[in-house]
Design an enzyme around this catalytic site. Structure first.
Site, PDB file in Angstrom:
ATOM      1  N   HIS A  31       0.822  -1.220   0.000  1.00 58.71           N
ATOM      2  CA  HIS A  31       0.000   0.000   0.000  1.00 58.71           C
ATOM      3  C   HIS A  31       0.853   1.264   0.000  1.00 58.71           C
ATOM      4  O   HIS A  31       0.452   2.272   0.572  1.00 58.71           O
ATOM      5  CB  HIS A  31      -0.983   0.006   1.187  1.00 58.71           C
ATOM      6  CG  HIS A  31      -2.177  -0.870   0.944  1.00 58.71           C
ATOM      7  ND1 HIS A  31      -3.268  -0.451   0.225  1.00 58.71           N
ATOM      8  CD2 HIS A  31      -2.432  -2.150   1.292  1.00 58.71           C
ATOM      9  CE1 HIS A  31      -4.153  -1.435   0.155  1.00 58.71           C
ATOM     10  NE2 HIS A  31      -3.669  -2.486   0.790  1.00 58.71           N
ATOM     11  N   GLY A 122      -8.536 -13.970  -7.864  1.00 62.06           N
ATOM     12  CA  GLY A 122      -9.154 -13.556  -6.591  1.00 62.06           C
ATOM     13  C   GLY A 122      -8.363 -13.986  -5.369  1.00 62.06           C
ATOM     14  O   GLY A 122      -8.872 -13.992  -4.257  1.00 62.06           O
ATOM     15  N   SER A 126      -2.530 -11.029  -8.239  1.00 60.56           N
ATOM     16  CA  SER A 126      -2.509 -10.191  -9.455  1.00 60.56           C
ATOM     17  C   SER A 126      -2.943 -10.900 -10.721  1.00 60.56           C
ATOM     18  O   SER A 126      -2.391 -10.664 -11.799  1.00 60.56           O
ATOM     19  CB  SER A 126      -1.123  -9.581  -9.682  1.00 60.56           C
ATOM     20  OG  SER A 126      -0.907  -8.576  -8.749  1.00 60.56           O
ATOM     21  N   ASP A 172       1.588  -4.012  -9.513  1.00 63.15           N
ATOM     22  CA  ASP A 172       1.228  -5.329 -10.051  1.00 63.15           C
ATOM     23  C   ASP A 172       1.564  -5.421 -11.535  1.00 63.15           C
ATOM     24  O   ASP A 172       2.167  -6.398 -11.992  1.00 63.15           O
ATOM     25  CB  ASP A 172      -0.266  -5.600  -9.853  1.00 63.15           C
ATOM     26  CG  ASP A 172      -0.660  -5.521  -8.389  1.00 63.15           C
ATOM     27  OD1 ASP A 172       0.240  -5.517  -7.540  1.00 63.15           O
ATOM     28  OD2 ASP A 172      -1.866  -5.466  -8.107  1.00 63.15           O
TER      29      ASP A 172
HETATM   30  C1  GLA Z   1      -3.237  -4.076  -5.008  1.00 63.44           C
HETATM   31  C2  GLA Z   1      -2.967  -2.956  -6.012  1.00 63.44           C
HETATM   32  C3  GLA Z   1      -1.503  -2.529  -5.992  1.00 63.44           C
HETATM   33  C4  GLA Z   1      -1.033  -2.236  -4.575  1.00 63.44           C
HETATM   34  C5  GLA Z   1      -1.429  -3.363  -3.633  1.00 63.44           C
HETATM   35  C6  GLA Z   1      -1.101  -3.042  -2.197  1.00 63.44           C
HETATM   36  O1  GLA Z   1      -2.575  -5.240  -5.393  1.00 63.44           O
HETATM   37  O2  GLA Z   1      -3.308  -3.378  -7.320  1.00 63.44           O
HETATM   38  O3  GLA Z   1      -1.317  -1.412  -6.836  1.00 63.44           O
HETATM   39  O4  GLA Z   1      -1.511  -1.006  -4.123  1.00 63.44           O
HETATM   40  O5  GLA Z   1      -2.813  -3.684  -3.717  1.00 63.44           O
HETATM   41  O6  GLA Z   1       0.266  -2.916  -2.020  1.00 63.44           O
END
Ligand code: GLA
Length: 384
Positions: A31, A122, A126, A172
């Site tokens: 985050h 899910g 990613s 991601d």
């Molecule tokens: C998801 C978002 C990323 C990142 C993460 C948390 O995977 O797609 O961009 O913010 O949460 O690190």
């Protein structure tokens, strides 16, 4: 993994392109990609595959085969717009990318695509970024358009923002595109530069999926971003990236407690990324483990994006013990469910995995899906 063959089974012909995109775990730096931070993901040996060929009538035909997405669908060239209905939302990852290339003046032909692979959807690994990236590579291969890894990642991120409605950062899409075998990727989310950091050969990654389905589109993710922006505005700072944690501490008494905790996560998490990379480089497993543990606690208490199942897996991870080969465990990705990532000595991986499954089952009465994996190369396409 089965990379091909599904298209032929379905359409009785060979496809003209195969695009293969890995999933990712994030080792640390959670985050903070949308806060200009440094993050440390790894592309993992679980892939999403698209086998495709252009159609003559300009229609798109998407056929997911055990990929964890929806049902097969046919879409006209004029029907490329965001889908709001729950069962159709997975299409946004494909349609948003098609719209992105069209927006750059590329004439995207209709194509038939069979989507499959061994990357679970899910699970916080990613799959959406992998689907976007594989779609992008199919389009580039069919049209001859070329994009750098960064340009492609930005286009895919835009699809996620504009079509899927998730205001995600860039981690991601960059991790899926820029993965390096045997390495973690230190991504600078401000200038999008990447440095590969080798992982020790005697360590493997163990992923455990809680089975709790996260839905980042449901508003909590967006709320975290807004809270971070509000905290920055309160602190009068432009970014958390280089902010002295002492300034956040000094503002504690004056600040709303939730905003204070969000800010504390952002600044301490950034420090943990640097400490972790230093420890990784010098082989200091103890410090690595401590960073992962503190990172999880910060996500749990300060950022409030964990859940009981993730916390249970993290506690089970540390209970296995460093003396038995455990290095560290934390939740990975956006949170609210999804998976944990653990670093474990190679020879202990199987027993660690069994230990996690048993501890989880005794607490939650079902077994989590777990697997052992390693760092792999980023997404690729092959013209047949
Ligand atoms: C998801 C978002 C990323 C990142 C993460 C948390 O995977 O797609 O961009 O913010 O949460 O690190």
């Amino acid at each position: 993994m089965n990379r091909g063959g599904e298209y032929e089974k379905h359409f009785g012909a060979v496809p003209s392109v195969i695009a293969v995109a890995p999933g990712r775990v994030n080792l640390i730096g959670e985050h903070i990609d949308y806060l200009d931070g440094w993050v440390l993901p790894v592309a993992i040996d679980r892939h999403l595959v698209i086998e495709a060929s252009a159609t003559e009538d300009g229609f798109f035909e998407f056929v997911p085969v055990r990929a964890g997405f929806g049902e097969k669908v046919r879409i006209g060239p004029d029907e490329v717009f965001p889908r709001a209905e729950k069962r159709e939302r997975w299409l946004n990852y494909l349609l948003g990318v098609i719209a992105g290339y069209r927006g750059e003046g590329i004439e995207v032909p209709g194509f038939r695509a069979v989507i499959h692979g061994d990357l679970p959807a899910g699970a916080g690994l990613s799959a959406s970024a992998a689907l976007e990236t594989a779609t992008a590579l199919v389009i580039e291969t069919l049209t001859g358009a070329t994009r750098s890894v960064c340009e492609r990642a930005l286009l895919c991120q835009k699809a996620e923002h504009d079509y899927a409605g998730v205001p995600c950062g860039i981690m991601d899409q960059l991790a899926v595109g820029a993965g390096r075998a045997g390495c973690a990727l230190l991504l600078d989310c401000r200038d999008l530069s990447t440095r590969s950091v080798p992982l020790p050969e005697d360590l493997v990654i163990v992923v455990a999926d809680t089975g709790v389905k996260h839905a980042l589109g449901d508003g909590e993710y967006r709320l975290r971003r807004e809270q971070c922006e509000a905290a920055l505005a309160f602190l009068g700072a432009a970014s958390f990236r280089d902010l002295d944690p002492a300034l956040v501490e000094a503002a504690r008494g004056r600040m709303d407690d939730t905003l204070y905790r969000r800010a504390r996560h952002a600044v301490t998490e950034q420090q943990r990324v640097h400490a972790f990379v230093g420890a990784l480089t010098s082989g200091d497993l103890e410090t690595m483990g401590r960073c992962l543990r503190e990172g999880h606690a910060s996500l749990r208490h300060d950022f409030e994006v964990s859940c009981a199942e993730l916390d249970g897996l993290v506690e089970a991870g540390y209970a296995f013990g460093a003396e038995n080969g455990h290095v560290g465990t934390r939740m990975t990705g956006g949170g609210f469910g999804g998976s944990t990532v653990s670093l474990v000595r190679r020879e202990a991986a199987e027993s660690f995995r069994a230990h996690l499954e048993e501890s989880f089952a005794s607490q939650f009465d079902r077994r989590p899906a777990t697997f052992i994996t390693e760092a792999v190369e980023g997404a690729k396409a092959l013209l047949l």
